[in-house]
Design a protein around this motif. Structure first.
Motif, short mmCIF file in Angstrom:
data_model
loop_
_atom_site.label_atom_id
_atom_site.label_comp_id
_atom_site.label_asym_id
_atom_site.label_seq_id
_atom_site.Cartn_x
_atom_site.Cartn_y
_atom_site.Cartn_z
N GLY A 1 0.79 -1.22 0.00
CA GLY A 1 0.00 0.00 0.00
C GLY A 1 0.81 1.27 0.00
O GLY A 1 0.26 2.37 -0.21
N ASP A 2 2.14 1.18 0.23
CA ASP A 2 2.98 2.38 0.17
C ASP A 2 2.91 2.99 -1.23
O ASP A 2 2.87 2.28 -2.23
N THR B 1 2.19 2.06 -6.53
CA THR B 1 1.61 1.57 -5.29
C THR B 1 2.17 0.18 -5.05
O THR B 1 2.08 -0.68 -5.93
N VAL B 2 2.74 -0.03 -3.88
CA VAL B 2 3.37 -1.31 -3.58
C VAL B 2 2.30 -2.38 -3.38
O VAL B 2 1.39 -2.23 -2.56
N LEU B 3 2.42 -3.47 -4.15
CA LEU B 3 1.50 -4.60 -4.05
C LEU B 3 2.11 -5.78 -3.29
O LEU B 3 1.39 -6.54 -2.65
N ASP B 4 3.42 -5.95 -3.38
CA ASP B 4 4.06 -7.12 -2.77
C ASP B 4 5.50 -6.79 -2.46
O ASP B 4 6.25 -6.35 -3.34
N ILE B 5 5.91 -6.98 -1.19
CA ILE B 5 7.29 -6.71 -0.80
C ILE B 5 8.13 -7.98 -0.78
O ILE B 5 9.35 -7.91 -0.62
N ARG C 1 -5.37 -7.58 -8.06
CA ARG C 1 -5.14 -7.50 -6.62
C ARG C 1 -5.62 -6.19 -6.02
O ARG C 1 -5.37 -5.11 -6.56
N ASP C 2 -6.32 -6.30 -4.89
CA ASP C 2 -6.72 -5.12 -4.13
C ASP C 2 -5.65 -4.80 -3.09
O ASP C 2 -4.92 -5.68 -2.64
N ILE C 3 -5.59 -3.52 -2.70
CA ILE C 3 -4.70 -3.13 -1.61
C ILE C 3 -5.42 -3.43 -0.31
O ILE C 3 -6.46 -2.84 0.00
N THR C 4 -4.88 -4.36 0.45
CA THR C 4 -5.54 -4.76 1.70
C THR C 4 -4.50 -5.16 2.72
O THR C 4 -3.41 -5.61 2.38
N THR C 5 -4.87 -4.99 3.99
CA THR C 5 -4.02 -5.46 5.09
C THR C 5 -4.64 -6.69 5.75
O THR C 5 -4.27 -7.04 6.87
#
Length: 562
Positions: free
Chosen positions: A295-296, A313-317, A338-342
């Motif tokens: 999400g960053d 927008t960061v999707l995967d680190i 992919r959605d941005i989710t925590t």
């Protein structure tokens, strides 16, 4: 408190506006004031060269346009960056209304904002020189604060450094709380430092909660090595990553960006190799690792053309390897949906298994799920793994009838487990399917004679069964010697077998005996027979644990007695 950055063309009166609004010259890149509602707002006003470092860590902005100059190239550049970052909260401030009619500049600016993330920014006309409109600007800031989310004081700390002076570093703290005495980690060096003192709003503090500008003196760093773009982060909460998968918001109309760009995120500007995976998704390989989370938001800048070409927008680190055939296409499809989710459970389902600490580093919640040590498993994946383990052990036994027990490393490889230490607890969870561990290997079926022997020796470690008992169990010398070869038993003499851990148990018992001792004393202490005690002591002699003094006396070698 709320933190808002200023943006706009150089010399359009941003600093004058901030001074008129707050009554102070910006200190450490910011100035602050109390709004009519009584809440505090802090304005980040960094030099033009550091504007990106100022706007990347915040979520609201004052976009300033001078009435006498109108819309300018840097106005467009800053708006493009704000749009790429997805910043939706802001005010459009037309300054220098005392020098020119503000209406033309306002109309042009509104037209430029149309279709961007700041299209709904409320306009305010002011004069930093006369003070006209400043009261209305203060009320507009209150209305802006009403729309901004409250920062989470319990979130993991990440402070991007944008100014340094010796051991004092300054940056914007979006969320979380800092205390004097806290230990932090410097990214990307990994060095630990301690906060000696804190300052916020021009006052010394013992604790500062985000959002706010913070100056801190830290102990444990070389001042010459601290610089803008580094970050100070909470312990055990972040991963420093150099390969990330991102979503792109393209701004460059000339086509796809160059492969070598600069990623601006937080206050950092890091060279990045861009590998396009598909429409609007890419993999970035960074020259230096950064503490990032899902999400960053950041910017890709083309240094050759001095142009922001895309927002990211960061999707995967922790992205997967793409060297396998077809992996890139599958990855592009996955990322595009992919959605941005925590939501940690959603991430767990996507990966199948993940370390608890990795979920924390991603910024995800930690769900309740099947776990093995540090690893969490998607419930469906866990059941499939149990079944796959059963099938793998069965197939291995069919291919190796002379030695059907499957080694743990082989099982880990067949199942694609990231850590061979997962095999044993997975086997324990699969007992209902008939999978068991035997001497560090996996077998099928009910307990056999060898397992019964090993279990018996667990209760009486030195009660080596005699030949009649071995015959009763159906354990031949060939079977027993195969167990010795696999490390399940040790052989002291013909027909004398113990578990491997009997050696360490014997050492512990011998330390409780007098300095010199006899075979009889050892036999009594170990609750065993001379048949076992004599070859056991001979083995200990050979291994340098004990030494024989005469025909009847032994002692522990020097250094063996604690």
């Amino acid at each position: 408190m709320w933190v808002i950055a200023t943006a706009g063309h150089a010399d359009h009166g941003k600093s004058t506006l901030v001074e008129r609004l707050t009554g102070m010259t910006p200190t450490l890149g910011s100035a602050w004031t109390k709004l009519p509602s009584g809440r505090m707002v802090e304005l980040v006003d960094l030099p033009a060269a550091a504007t990106l470092a100022g706007i990347c860590p915040v979520s609201a902005v004052l976009l300033v346009v001078a009435a006498d100059s109108g819309w300018m190239p840097q106005s467009s550049e800053h708006l493009a960056a704000l749009h790429a970052l997805g910043i939706r909260q802001g005010l459009l401030v037309i300054t220098r209304s005392d020098l020119a009619d503000p209406l033309p500049a306002l109309r042009r600016a509104r037209a430029e904002l149309a279709g961007t993330s700041l299209a709904e920014a409320e306009p305010v006309v002011v004069s930093g020189l006369t003070g006209d409109g400043i009261a209305e600007l203060r009320h507009a800031l209150d209305r802006l604060a009403d729309r901004m989310p409250l920062p989470d004081p319990t979130a993991a700390v990440r402070l991007w450094v944008d100014e340094t002076a010796g051991t004092v570093v300054t940056g914007t703290l979006p969320v979380g709380t800092l205390h004097t005495g806290d230990e932090l980690v410097v990214a990307p060096t990994g060095r630990r430092v301690r906060i000696e003192s804190l300052e916020s709003l021009g006052q010394p503090m013992t604790a500062v909660a985000g959002a706010g500008r913070v100056a801190m003196k830290v102990d444990g760093i070389n001042p010459r090595r601290m610089r803008r773009g580094q970050a100070l982060v909470a312990l055990n909460s972040w991963r420093f990553v150099s390969v990330i998968d991102v979503r792109l918001k393209m701004l460059d109309k000339s086509g796809m960006p160059a492969r070598e760009l600069v990623l601006h995120i937080g206050s950092a500007g890091i060279p990045a190799h861009v590998r396009h995976l598909g429409p609007s998704v890419a993999r970035l390989t960074l020259r230096s690792p950064l503490p990032l989370r899902i999400g960053d938001s950041g910017l890709l800048h083309d240094p050759q053309r001095h142009l922001v070409v895309a927002g990211v927008t960061v999707l995967d680190i922790l992205p997967p390897d793409l060297r396998l055939g077809g992996a890139m296409v599958e990855r592009a499809v996955d990322l595009s949906k992919r959605d941005i989710t925590t939501d940690g459970m959603q991430e767990l389902r996507r990966r199948g298994m993940v370390r608890r600490s990795d979920l924390v580093a991603m910024g995800c919640t930690v769900p309740r799920a099947p776990s093995v040590g540090e690893w969490l498993f998607d419930p469906d994946r866990f059941q499939k793994l149990r079944q796959s383990l059963l099938e793998a052990v069965r197939e291995y036994a069919a291919r190796h009838p002379e030695d059907p027990a499957m080694p743990k490393p082989v099982a880990a490889q067949v199942l694609g487990l990231p850590d061979r230490r997962l095999v044993e607890p997975l086997a324990r969870a699969s007992r209902g399917l008939g999978v068991r561990m035997l001497g560090g290997r996996l077998v099928l079926g009910p307990r056999d004679a060898l397992e019964k022997l090993i279990d018996d020796l667990a209760m009486e470690p030195f009660a080596a069964p005699e030949q009649p008992r071995l015959g009763e169990l159906g354990l031949t010398a060939k079977r027993l010697n195969a167990a010795v070869a696999r490390g399940m038993l040790i052989r002291l003499a013909d027909g004398v077998y113990l578990r491997p851990d009997a050696i360490d148990l014997a050492k512990a018992v011998l330390t409780e005996l007098p300095e010199t001792f006899t075979v009889a004393q050892v036999r009594t202490a170990l609750r065993t027979s001379r048949r076992v005690a004599v070859p056991l002591l001979e083995l200990l002699d050979a291994r340098g644990v004990t030494e024989r003094l005469d025909a009847s006396q032994r002692r522990l070698r020097k250094g063996r007695r604690s």
